[in-house]
Design a protein around this motif. Sequence first.
Motif, PDB file in Angstrom:
ATOM      1  N   VAL A  59      38.194  -3.521 -30.481  1.00 62.62           N
ATOM      2  CA  VAL A  59      37.596  -4.435 -31.448  1.00 62.62           C
ATOM      3  C   VAL A  59      36.121  -4.599 -31.107  1.00 62.62           C
ATOM      4  CG1 VAL A  59      37.658  -6.753 -32.454  1.00 62.62           C
ATOM      5  CG2 VAL A  59      39.784  -5.696 -31.633  1.00 62.62           C
ATOM      6  N   GLU A  60      35.262  -4.301 -32.066  1.00 58.02           N
ATOM      7  CA  GLU A  60      33.824  -4.499 -31.881  1.00 58.02           C
ATOM      8  C   GLU A  60      33.522  -5.989 -31.912  1.00 58.02           C
ATOM      9  OE1 GLU A  60      29.678  -3.487 -34.173  1.00 58.02           O
ATOM     10  OE2 GLU A  60      31.451  -2.289 -34.632  1.00 58.02           O
ATOM     11  N   MET A  61      32.707  -6.425 -30.973  1.00 54.84           N
ATOM     12  CA  MET A  61      32.373  -7.843 -30.868  1.00 54.84           C
ATOM     13  C   MET A  61      30.861  -8.010 -30.769  1.00 54.84           C
ATOM     14  SD  MET A  61      35.228  -8.797 -28.050  1.00 54.84           S
ATOM     15  CE  MET A  61      35.603 -10.462 -28.546  1.00 54.84           C
ATOM     16  N   ARG A  62      30.395  -9.145 -31.235  1.00 52.33           N
ATOM     17  CA  ARG A  62      28.960  -9.439 -31.162  1.00 52.33           C
ATOM     18  C   ARG A  62      28.797 -10.943 -30.983  1.00 52.33           C
ATOM     19  NH1 ARG A  62      23.559  -7.107 -31.567  1.00 52.33           N
ATOM     20  NH2 ARG A  62      22.405  -9.018 -31.254  1.00 52.33           N
ATOM     21  N   HIS A  63      27.899 -11.318 -30.112  1.00 52.61           N
ATOM     22  CA  HIS A  63      27.526 -12.717 -29.920  1.00 52.61           C
ATOM     23  C   HIS A  63      26.030 -12.801 -30.194  1.00 52.61           C
ATOM     24  CE1 HIS A  63      27.105 -16.648 -27.947  1.00 52.61           C
ATOM     25  NE2 HIS A  63      28.389 -16.766 -28.245  1.00 52.61           N
ATOM     26  N   ALA A  93      37.011   9.032 -26.134  1.00 50.12           N
ATOM     27  CA  ALA A  93      36.852   8.957 -27.589  1.00 50.12           C
ATOM     28  C   ALA A  93      36.485   7.540 -28.025  1.00 50.12           C
ATOM     29  CB  ALA A  93      38.138   9.416 -28.275  1.00 50.12           C
ATOM     30  N   LEU A  94      37.095   6.523 -27.392  1.00 53.54           N
ATOM     31  CA  LEU A  94      36.755   5.143 -27.735  1.00 53.54           C
ATOM     32  C   LEU A  94      35.317   4.838 -27.343  1.00 53.54           C
ATOM     33  CD1 LEU A  94      37.940   2.573 -28.997  1.00 53.54           C
ATOM     34  CD2 LEU A  94      38.471   1.820 -26.667  1.00 53.54           C
ATOM     35  N   ALA A  98      32.385   3.462 -29.752  1.00 45.85           N
ATOM     36  CA  ALA A  98      31.541   2.316 -29.399  1.00 45.85           C
ATOM     37  C   ALA A  98      30.062   2.677 -29.508  1.00 45.85           C
ATOM     38  CB  ALA A  98      31.874   1.831 -27.985  1.00 45.85           C
ATOM     39  N   LEU A  99      29.683   3.811 -28.967  1.00 40.16           N
ATOM     40  CA  LEU A  99      28.281   4.237 -29.030  1.00 40.16           C
ATOM     41  C   LEU A  99      27.838   4.469 -30.467  1.00 40.16           C
ATOM     42  CD1 LEU A  99      28.183   6.641 -25.966  1.00 40.16           C
ATOM     43  CD2 LEU A  99      26.966   4.456 -26.210  1.00 40.16           C
ATOM     44  N   ALA A 100      28.702   5.079 -31.273  1.00 38.42           N
ATOM     45  CA  ALA A 100      28.367   5.335 -32.677  1.00 38.42           C
ATOM     46  C   ALA A 100      28.165   4.036 -33.448  1.00 38.42           C
ATOM     47  CB  ALA A 100      29.464   6.173 -33.339  1.00 38.42           C
ATOM     48  N   MET A 106      31.493  -1.840 -23.043  1.00 42.44           N
ATOM     49  CA  MET A 106      32.902  -1.846 -23.385  1.00 42.44           C
ATOM     50  C   MET A 106      33.615  -2.552 -22.245  1.00 42.44           C
ATOM     51  SD  MET A 106      35.043   1.456 -24.749  1.00 42.44           S
ATOM     52  CE  MET A 106      35.431   2.292 -23.235  1.00 42.44           C
ATOM     53  N   TRP A 107      34.640  -3.341 -22.559  1.00 43.87           N
ATOM     54  CA  TRP A 107      35.336  -4.072 -21.514  1.00 43.87           C
ATOM     55  C   TRP A 107      36.792  -4.286 -21.897  1.00 43.87           C
ATOM     56  CZ3 TRP A 107      37.251  -9.120 -22.337  1.00 43.87           C
ATOM     57  CH2 TRP A 107      36.897  -9.688 -23.553  1.00 43.87           C
ATOM     58  N   THR A 108      37.600  -4.613 -20.897  1.00 47.36           N
ATOM     59  CA  THR A 108      39.010  -4.913 -21.116  1.00 47.36           C
ATOM     60  C   THR A 108      39.513  -5.775 -19.974  1.00 47.36           C
ATOM     61  OG1 THR A 108      41.140  -3.962 -21.760  1.00 47.36           O
ATOM     62  CG2 THR A 108      40.000  -2.907 -19.904  1.00 47.36           C
ATOM     63  N   GLY A 109      40.740  -6.151 -20.042  1.00 51.56           N
ATOM     64  CA  GLY A 109      41.389  -6.886 -18.968  1.00 51.56           C
ATOM     65  C   GLY A 109      42.748  -6.272 -18.702  1.00 51.56           C
ATOM     66  N   THR A 110      43.227  -6.428 -17.487  1.00 51.04           N
ATOM     67  CA  THR A 110      44.572  -5.984 -17.128  1.00 51.04           C
ATOM     68  C   THR A 110      45.043  -6.803 -15.941  1.00 51.04           C
ATOM     69  OG1 THR A 110      45.990  -4.047 -16.774  1.00 51.04           O
ATOM     70  CG2 THR A 110      43.913  -4.118 -15.535  1.00 51.04           C
ATOM     71  N   GLU A 111      46.281  -6.653 -15.596  1.00 53.68           N
ATOM     72  CA  GLU A 111      46.830  -7.360 -14.453  1.00 53.68           C
ATOM     73  C   GLU A 111      46.242  -6.789 -13.166  1.00 53.68           C
ATOM     74  OE1 GLU A 111      48.667  -5.723 -16.748  1.00 53.68           O
ATOM     75  OE2 GLU A 111      49.355  -7.418 -17.949  1.00 53.68           O
ATOM     76  N   ALA A 112      46.020  -7.662 -12.183  1.00 53.29           N
ATOM     77  CA  ALA A 112      45.423  -7.244 -10.913  1.00 53.29           C
ATOM     78  C   ALA A 112      46.276  -6.213 -10.184  1.00 53.29           C
ATOM     79  CB  ALA A 112      45.184  -8.462 -10.020  1.00 53.29           C
TER      80      ALA A 112
END
Length: 143
Positions: A59-63, A93-94, A98-100, A106-112
């Motif tokens: 998901v593209e996000m902007r603040h 590919a993602l 994102a660059l395009a 780019m960021w994400t989260g996962t379990e430690a």
Amino acid sequence: MTRWTVVQVTDPAELVAASHLFDFAVTPEGAADTLGRPGHVVLLARAADGRDVGFVSGVEMRHPDKDAELFLYELGVDEGSRRQGVATALLAALRGVALARGCRGMWTGTEADNTAALATYRAAGAQIDDGSVFVVWEDLTEG
């Protein structure tokens, strides 16, 4: 030789057909809603025989005070296709998407303790921020 190609999904029926890759069955309504939302992207890794072997969503996000970035929502690879470079190809590919779109990060989260995911993300060039904490509201309809 690559045994799969990565394609951007535009047809909800493609996501429904790839339900085996997701945590739960993909409905036509859910697929159409996801693909119709601005900034959402879903990519599939498709084997030469036409089987879908992995996916990544973002998901593209902007603040207002930050550059655009892409949140890697979820990554999944069919159990029989793991450790063959599918996830790496999907992440690359993602990154291209994102660059395009003009995203700088780019960021994400996962379990430690998700060592496989962490290793995959590191191999794709991510830095792991051990100090971050995710705060989650599981069901906004309760309480």
